[in-house]
Design an enzyme around this catalytic site. Structure first.
Site, mmCIF file in Angstrom:
data_model
loop_
_atom_site.group_PDB
_atom_site.id
_atom_site.type_symbol
_atom_site.label_atom_id
_atom_site.label_comp_id
_atom_site.label_asym_id
_atom_site.label_seq_id
_atom_site.Cartn_x
_atom_site.Cartn_y
_atom_site.Cartn_z
ATOM 1 N N ASP A 67 8.447 -32.640 17.705
ATOM 2 C CA ASP A 67 7.351 -32.689 16.731
ATOM 3 C C ASP A 67 7.709 -31.832 15.507
ATOM 4 O O ASP A 67 8.357 -30.783 15.646
ATOM 5 C CB ASP A 67 6.103 -32.133 17.450
ATOM 6 C CG ASP A 67 4.807 -32.434 16.744
ATOM 7 O OD1 ASP A 67 4.771 -33.361 15.924
ATOM 8 O OD2 ASP A 67 3.810 -31.734 17.038
ATOM 9 N N GLU A 120 6.677 -37.843 7.771
ATOM 10 C CA GLU A 120 5.297 -37.682 7.281
ATOM 11 C C GLU A 120 5.249 -37.890 5.770
ATOM 12 O O GLU A 120 6.105 -37.413 5.038
ATOM 13 C CB GLU A 120 4.813 -36.270 7.636
ATOM 14 C CG GLU A 120 3.412 -35.948 7.137
ATOM 15 C CD GLU A 120 2.893 -34.619 7.697
ATOM 16 O OE1 GLU A 120 3.096 -34.358 8.902
ATOM 17 O OE2 GLU A 120 2.298 -33.842 6.927
ATOM 18 N N GLY A 133 -5.368 -28.740 14.718
ATOM 19 C CA GLY A 133 -6.281 -27.693 15.185
ATOM 20 C C GLY A 133 -7.702 -28.215 15.302
ATOM 21 O O GLY A 133 -7.949 -29.423 15.197
ATOM 22 N N GLY A 167 -4.945 -35.077 16.396
ATOM 23 C CA GLY A 167 -5.838 -35.896 17.232
ATOM 24 C C GLY A 167 -6.893 -35.092 17.989
ATOM 25 O O GLY A 167 -7.804 -35.677 18.571
ATOM 26 N N SER A 212 -2.557 -31.877 20.655
ATOM 27 C CA SER A 212 -1.994 -30.589 21.047
ATOM 28 C C SER A 212 -3.094 -29.586 21.396
ATOM 29 O O SER A 212 -3.250 -29.164 22.536
ATOM 30 C CB SER A 212 -1.130 -30.031 19.899
ATOM 31 O OG SER A 212 -0.664 -28.758 20.229
HETATM 32 P P1 13P Z 1 -3.897 -31.173 17.166
HETATM 33 O O1 13P Z 1 -3.451 -29.795 17.476
HETATM 34 O O2 13P Z 1 -5.013 -31.207 16.179
HETATM 35 O O3 13P Z 1 -4.173 -31.963 18.391
HETATM 36 O O4 13P Z 1 -2.685 -31.905 16.391
HETATM 37 C C1 13P Z 1 -1.538 -32.231 17.113
HETATM 38 C C2 13P Z 1 -0.491 -32.800 16.235
HETATM 39 O O5 13P Z 1 -0.749 -33.554 15.332
HETATM 40 C C3 13P Z 1 0.899 -32.431 16.531
HETATM 41 O O6 13P Z 1 1.779 -32.875 15.563
#
Ligand code: 13P
Length: 289
Positions: free
Chosen positions: A82, A134, A181, A210, A232
């Protein structure tokens, strides 16, 4: 089953209009919990690690663990790096056995983003590894990458088409209003923009940030072409809160199995719920079942 490149996994999801959740894992045990739950639901799944996790656990140890765990399960599984800004870390992860990598050059100019993405695409595609890039800037905090809310920028649809043409990148993460986040308010997702981008770009799209997006909004993003949904924070929080609750009730407890069992259950519940929201339950190809 052996690990798969996430390109065919995501192309199948885009075609059939379901999503595949990419769960950020931060520990070896959570690799097993995510895969166990996905296998119970007969769902394809992607495990992903940030550069910080690669630094703390080691690329080879992560990839070897995921490969060993994947051998037990009959579902399509990909391993993704990632938000990486460093070409050498990308090389290390590909050599270790990652089947997908993200080159995040979104903090640079459009031209520099194209140059850096193309460099990774030219290398990774030759060895069957997926690449994600991205466009625009996703706000929030993901490990060392911090984008202030005021600096977040949504992707421009015409630029998305040009970017995919110029780089040949097989998966694109356009910024569309979500953030990494937990949100202070409600996420301001630009659904019209997703629709415009999906109409111009053939490759599967990726939804970053997400966590804490209302279920109906995630479903709408998936229906519009977001084939990969990154989660995440919510998984990390579920895991950690279960351990914190355990110690607030049993401060003298010393047996790791006791609190890890609770963390496992909390993580599994979260994984199950996210897989059901994106509609990938039962979507493991019959070959795998
Ligand atoms: P979140 O921490 O908001 O779930 O985002 C995860 C993400 O996009 C990792 O690249």
């Amino acid at each position: 089953m052996p690990l798969l490149s996430t390109t065919p996994m995501l192309e199948a999801a885009k075609k059939e209009k379901y999503g595949i959740v990419a769960f950020n894992v931060h520990s070896f045990d959570s690799i097993y919990w995510v895969l166990e739950t996905a296998a119970e639901l007969k769902s394809p799944v992607i495990l992903q690690t940030t550069v910080g996790t690669v630094q703390s656990l080691g690329a080879k140890a992560i990839a070897d663990t995921v490969k060993a765990a994947a051998d037990q399960y009959q579902i399509p599984i990909g391993l993704h790096l990632d938000h990486c800004t460093d070409f050498d870390v990308i090389l290390t992860c590909i050599r270790a056995g990652y089947t997908s990598v993200m080159i995040d050059a979104s903090m640079h100019s459009y031209e520099e983003n194209v140059r850096r993405t193309k460099e990774v695409v030219d290398l990774a595609l030759k060895v069957g590894v997926n690449v994600e890039a991205e466009l625009g800037k996703v706000g929030g905090v993901e490990d060392d990458i911090v984008v202030d809310e005021k600096d977040a920028e949504k992707a421009v649809p015409s630029e998305c088409r040009q970017f995919v043409e110029e780089t040949g990148v097989p998966t694109l993460a356009p910024a569309i209003g979500t953030a990494h986040g937990i949100y202070k308010g409600v996420p301001d997702i630009d659904f019209d923009r997703i629709e415009q981008i999906a109409a111009l770009v053939d490759v599967p799209l990726v939804l970053h940030g997400g966590s804490a997006v209302p279920d109906e909004d995630v479903k709408r993003c998936v229906a519009l072409g977001m084939a990969k949904v990154n989660v995440s924070t919510e998984l990390k929080n579920a895991y950690s809160e279960a351990i914190r609750d355990h110690f607030s009730n049993e401060p003298e407890s010393l047996d790791p199995r006791m609190y890890l069992q609770k963390a496992k259950q909390a993580a599994k519940d979260m994984v199950q719920s996210k897989i059901r929201i994106v509609g990938s339950e039962g979507k493991a190809h019959p070959l795998y079942q």
